[in-house]
Design a protein around this motif. Structure first.
Motif, mmCIF file in Angstrom:
data_model
loop_
_atom_site.group_PDB
_atom_site.id
_atom_site.type_symbol
_atom_site.label_atom_id
_atom_site.label_comp_id
_atom_site.label_asym_id
_atom_site.label_seq_id
_atom_site.Cartn_x
_atom_site.Cartn_y
_atom_site.Cartn_z
ATOM 1 N N THR A 1 0.833 -1.204 0.000
ATOM 2 C CA THR A 1 0.000 0.000 0.000
ATOM 3 C C THR A 1 0.867 1.253 0.000
ATOM 4 O O THR A 1 0.559 2.219 -0.693
ATOM 5 C CB THR A 1 -0.972 0.020 1.191
ATOM 6 N N TYR A 2 1.963 1.239 0.760
ATOM 7 C CA TYR A 2 2.868 2.392 0.781
ATOM 8 C C TYR A 2 3.504 2.590 -0.599
ATOM 9 O O TYR A 2 3.574 3.717 -1.103
ATOM 10 C CB TYR A 2 3.957 2.219 1.841
ATOM 11 N N THR A 3 3.961 1.516 -1.219
ATOM 12 C CA THR A 3 4.596 1.596 -2.536
ATOM 13 C C THR A 3 3.620 2.132 -3.573
ATOM 14 O O THR A 3 3.996 2.958 -4.413
ATOM 15 C CB THR A 3 5.124 0.213 -2.960
ATOM 16 N N LEU A 4 2.380 1.678 -3.534
ATOM 17 C CA LEU A 4 1.371 2.175 -4.454
ATOM 18 C C LEU A 4 1.166 3.678 -4.256
ATOM 19 O O LEU A 4 1.139 4.446 -5.230
ATOM 20 C CB LEU A 4 0.054 1.429 -4.260
ATOM 21 N N GLY A 5 1.065 4.105 -3.010
ATOM 22 C CA GLY A 5 0.920 5.531 -2.721
ATOM 23 C C GLY A 5 2.115 6.338 -3.192
ATOM 24 O O GLY A 5 1.970 7.431 -3.745
ATOM 25 N N LEU A 6 3.304 5.793 -3.007
ATOM 26 C CA LEU A 6 4.521 6.480 -3.430
ATOM 27 C C LEU A 6 4.569 6.611 -4.952
ATOM 28 O O LEU A 6 4.942 7.660 -5.477
ATOM 29 C CB LEU A 6 5.753 5.733 -2.917
ATOM 30 N N ARG A 7 4.158 5.588 -5.654
ATOM 31 C CA ARG A 7 4.138 5.657 -7.128
ATOM 32 C C ARG A 7 3.134 6.675 -7.632
ATOM 33 O O ARG A 7 3.370 7.374 -8.608
ATOM 34 C CB ARG A 7 3.841 4.290 -7.719
ATOM 35 N N ILE A 8 2.001 6.754 -6.988
ATOM 36 C CA ILE A 8 0.968 7.697 -7.416
ATOM 37 C C ILE A 8 1.349 9.122 -7.051
ATOM 38 O O ILE A 8 1.210 10.042 -7.865
ATOM 39 C CB ILE A 8 -0.397 7.326 -6.804
ATOM 40 N N LEU A 9 1.855 9.315 -5.834
ATOM 41 C CA LEU A 9 2.102 10.662 -5.329
ATOM 42 C C LEU A 9 3.501 11.174 -5.646
ATOM 43 O O LEU A 9 3.703 12.380 -5.749
ATOM 44 C CB LEU A 9 1.855 10.701 -3.817
ATOM 45 N N GLY A 10 4.479 10.271 -5.742
ATOM 46 C CA GLY A 10 5.834 10.671 -6.090
ATOM 47 C C GLY A 10 6.583 11.401 -5.001
ATOM 48 O O GLY A 10 7.643 11.972 -5.248
ATOM 49 N N ASN A 11 6.064 11.397 -3.793
ATOM 50 C CA ASN A 11 6.667 12.137 -2.686
ATOM 51 C C ASN A 11 6.525 11.297 -1.428
ATOM 52 O O ASN A 11 5.420 10.864 -1.093
ATOM 53 C CB ASN A 11 5.925 13.477 -2.550
ATOM 54 N N ARG A 12 7.628 11.097 -0.724
ATOM 55 C CA ARG A 12 7.584 10.237 0.473
ATOM 56 C C ARG A 12 6.695 10.801 1.571
ATOM 57 O O ARG A 12 6.000 10.060 2.257
ATOM 58 C CB ARG A 12 8.992 10.004 1.011
ATOM 59 N N GLY A 13 6.708 12.094 1.759
ATOM 60 C CA GLY A 13 5.863 12.712 2.783
ATOM 61 C C GLY A 13 4.392 12.493 2.498
ATOM 62 O O GLY A 13 3.613 12.140 3.390
#
Length: 126
Positions: free
Chosen positions: A68-80
């Protein structure tokens, strides 16, 4: 099946072995049956999370938290933003686990759909 105190022995996750964990209403015992698939394991974890079992929720997070974190990171492009999205995703799963158990999709796909939708929402609201 055997019942053990999960605090006394590490039952989950077992590396290289699909483990089915049945959560009792008492949070101090679990039963293990290695013949059940991962998909069924996740379904039971989600159902037990819907009943308020914190240990089941913890195991569910251990299984799917990275995805879920990786998916969010791919969509948002920002770790924060991905951190915020992950927090929102798992808060939503905890609060709405009962509605996710009624979905016909497997638990993994249902949670990843939530992750996608929450990540897109976080991206629009930043």
């Amino acid at each position: 099946m055997m019942v053990r105190d999960y605090k006394a022995s590490v039952l989950y996750p077992l590396i290289g072995l699909t483990v089915f964990v049945i959560f009792s209403h008492r949070s101090d015992s679990v039963a293990v049956d290695s013949s059940i698939t991962r998909m069924e394991t996740l379904r039971v974890m989600l159902a037990e999370t819907a009943r308020g079992n914190v240990f089941a929720f913890s195991c569910l997070y251990d299984e799917l938290g990275t995805e879920t974190y990786t998916l969010g990171l791919r969509i948002l492009g920002n770790r924060g933003q991905a951190d915020r999205a992950a927090m929102e995703i798992w808060l939503w799963v905890w609060q709405n686990a009962a509605s996710l158990t009624r979905v016909r999709d497997p638990a993994r796909e249902a949670i990843l759909t939530v992750a996608f939708n929450v990540s897109m929402w976080c991206g629009r609201n930043e």
